[in-house]
Design an enzyme around this catalytic site. Structure first.
Site, PDB file in Angstrom:
ATOM      1  N   LYS A  56      76.178 -13.482  37.226  1.00  0.00           N
ATOM      2  CA  LYS A  56      75.821 -12.125  36.792  1.00  0.00           C
ATOM      3  C   LYS A  56      75.299 -11.342  37.991  1.00  0.00           C
ATOM      4  O   LYS A  56      74.538 -11.888  38.810  1.00  0.00           O
ATOM      5  CB  LYS A  56      74.756 -12.221  35.694  1.00  0.00           C
ATOM      6  N   SER A 131      73.271  -7.936  27.690  1.00  0.00           N
ATOM      7  CA  SER A 131      73.766  -7.328  28.901  1.00  0.00           C
ATOM      8  C   SER A 131      74.673  -8.209  29.763  1.00  0.00           C
ATOM      9  O   SER A 131      75.368  -7.696  30.634  1.00  0.00           O
ATOM     10  CB  SER A 131      72.588  -6.871  29.761  1.00  0.00           C
ATOM     11  N   SER A 155      70.310 -11.297  25.985  1.00  0.00           N
ATOM     12  CA  SER A 155      71.454 -10.956  26.836  1.00  0.00           C
ATOM     13  C   SER A 155      72.391 -12.085  27.220  1.00  0.00           C
ATOM     14  O   SER A 155      73.477 -11.824  27.733  1.00  0.00           O
ATOM     15  CB  SER A 155      70.976 -10.277  28.109  1.00  0.00           C
TER      16      SER A 155
HETATM   17  N1  GLN Z   1      69.456  -5.799  24.583  1.00  0.00           N
HETATM   18  C1  GLN Z   1      68.099  -6.042  24.974  1.00  0.00           C
HETATM   19  C2  GLN Z   1      67.618  -4.896  25.829  1.00  0.00           C
HETATM   20  O1  GLN Z   1      68.331  -3.975  25.941  1.00  0.00           O
HETATM   21  C3  GLN Z   1      68.006  -7.327  25.739  1.00  0.00           C
HETATM   22  C4  GLN Z   1      68.525  -7.243  27.108  1.00  0.00           C
HETATM   23  C5  GLN Z   1      68.410  -8.512  27.856  1.00  0.00           C
HETATM   24  O2  GLN Z   1      68.239  -9.578  27.280  1.00  0.00           O
HETATM   25  N2  GLN Z   1      68.461  -8.394  29.165  1.00  0.00           N
HETATM   26  O3  GLN Z   1      66.555  -4.902  26.358  1.00  0.00           O
END
Ligand code: GLN
Length: 464
Positions: A56, A131, A155
């Site tokens: 990532k 994400s 994410s």
């Molecule tokens: N979707 C969640 C957020 O927007 C989690 C994101 C993540 O786990 N990095 O914060």
């Protein structure tokens, strides 16, 4: 070498359709493949030697751009490797590229990337989740044999569920965060995205462990996680928390999850339905105070003076900083910085941030109480199948709700695993298995036993 070349060629022929990658690192990959071949020949190979993997793009890779899918870091080349990358390099992994994400890992759909959206390989008109969407699409579409993601509120698990791959968020402190670009430091954790549970165990074996460079990593011995994959879950006590079957849940997803739970029962697990985790409702609000508060502090460093984007047309230092942040950050990142700054400000600290911290403690306690009775808890990974690209971009609240089943897990710091568990009209459904802190072994054991009895994880998108 053949495997690396095949994967690189496959990326070239498929990535214009799904856009998993921000950067493809062909030269690095070919060099690492030569070294891997040597290790295989002289018998010093590990399980990961020569295996093409994707990272990532919020984990630092020495000499290779690490953008966080943000204009702010568009040209940032780190001078060092994240500890996880260092460990994978030592194991002989072949890095084929850096994957797309929601800017600074803020989002649930990979639509918040400054470098374009990623599509779900099962239906190009739909989001892959986020994400870590680029990491999960890369694995689902065979553009990498495994990937690393990061998980602050879901994410890794939510996009794993959306793409029908395996995603594991380890216990907070199990894997070093050194070199992971910080979002919510008390929630962030790196973990594997893989094709099956055995691979997740193998990758975790390599990346887990204490790191003197991360003061929050925990000094506990790392077991051989593959030893936990016995195929036997007879007598394990599994609780099903009813609050995770929310009103907005798609009925077909509920059915798929119920079928999966019955399968665990058939494998000999003792399942108790209707367990209550009464604080679940507060998790979303708690998360959306703590995560933005930490983000607002972490992202203060991007001011155009140290590294990253810098506006050049300001009249004063303040002017330049303001402009740098104005054009360097996207909308969602700005929204989080504002929410976080507000929650931490002198007048509102007690009312918001402090209250969220108290709730965090209570949520943690409630999970601990549940784990005094159960070996694991099982829930859906997400209440719906992947949604359409653009469907939720104008409604942040709806977007935030898609992580309703994954956020509480980061608040409590416990491990969570998502495994493929069926399809609704050709779109993937994920099953989430939660365990006690530092008991990744039990959830991997359950996930593996489930995969022995089902074939959802072997299904592949057509990529037409
Ligand atoms: N979707 C969640 C957020 O927007 C989690 C994101 C993540 O786990 N990095 O914060």
């Amino acid at each position: 070498m053949e495997l690396t070349k095949a994967v690189l060629a496959h990326i070239v022929s498929t990535d214009d359709k799904i856009h998993s990658y921000v950067t493809v690192t062909q030269d690095t990959a070919l060099k690492q493949a030569v070294d891997a071949d040597k290790r295989i020949k002289d018998k010093s190979a590990t399980a990961l030697t020569g295996i093409p993997a994707a990272i990532k793009d919020n984990m630092c890779t020495s000499g290779t751009k690490t953008t966080c899918s943000s204009k702010m870091l568009e040209n940032f080349v780190p001078p060092y490797n994240a500890t996880v990358v260092e460990k994978l390099n030592d194991s002989g992994m072949v890095m084929v590229g850096k994957t797309n994400l929601d800017e600074f890992a803020m989002g649930s759909s990979t639509e918040n990337s400054a470098f374009g959206v990623t599509s779900n390989p099962w239906d190009y008109d739909r989001v892959p989740g986020g994400s870590s969407g680029g990491s999960t699409t890369a694995v689902a579409a065979d553009q990498a044999l495994f990937a690393l993601g990061s998980d602050t509120g879901g994410s890794i698990r939510q996009p794993a569920g959306f793409c029908s791959v395996v995603g594991l968020k380890p216990t907070y402190g199990r894997v070093s965060r050194y070199g992971l670009v910080a979002f919510g430091s008390s929630l962030d954790q790196i973990g594997p995205v893989t094709k099956d549970v055995t691979d997740a165990a193998l990758v975790l074996n390599t990346i887990a462990g204490y790191d003197a460079k991360d003061s929050t990593s925990v000094n506990k011995p790392v077991p051989d996680y593959t030893k936990a994959l016995t195929g036997d879950i007879k007598g394990l006590k599994i609780g099903i928390p009813k609050e995770y079957f929310v009103d907005a849940m798609q009925p077909e997803v509920r059915t798929a999850i119920e079928v999966a739970i019955k399968q665990l029962q058939e494998l000999g697990a003792i399942v108790e339905w209707d367990v209550s985790l009464s604080l679940t409702d507060y998790a979303l609000a708690t998360y959306y105070l703590i995560a933005p508060a930490e983000a607002s502090a972490n992202l203060a460093r991007y001011d155009g003076t140290k590294y990253g984007h810098r506006a050049t047309d300001g009249d004063s230092m303040w002017d330049i900083m303001e402009k740098t942040r104005e054009d360097g950050f996207g909308t969602e990142v700005k929204r989080r910085i504002m929410i976080g700054t507000y929650a931490l400000s002198a007048g509102y600290y007690d009312a918001y941030y402090k209250k969220a911290q108290s709730l965090r403690r209570l949520i943690w306690k409630e999970f601990n109480q549940a784990f005094s009775k159960y070996d694991a808890l099982v829930t859906p990974t997400s209440p719906t199948v992947p949604f359409k690209i653009g469907e939720k971009t104008n409604d942040p609240m709806q977007m935030y709700l898609s992580d309703i089943c994954t956020l509480p897990i980061n608040i409590a710091g416990i491990p969570g695993l998502s495994v493929p568990s069926g399809f609704v009209d050709g779109l993937p459904v994920g099953l989430q298995i939660l365990g006690k802190s530092f008991d990744e072994e039990t959830i991997l054991r359950i996930g593996h036993a489930y995969q022995q009895a089902t074939d959802w994880h072997t299904k592949k998108p057509a990529l037409k």
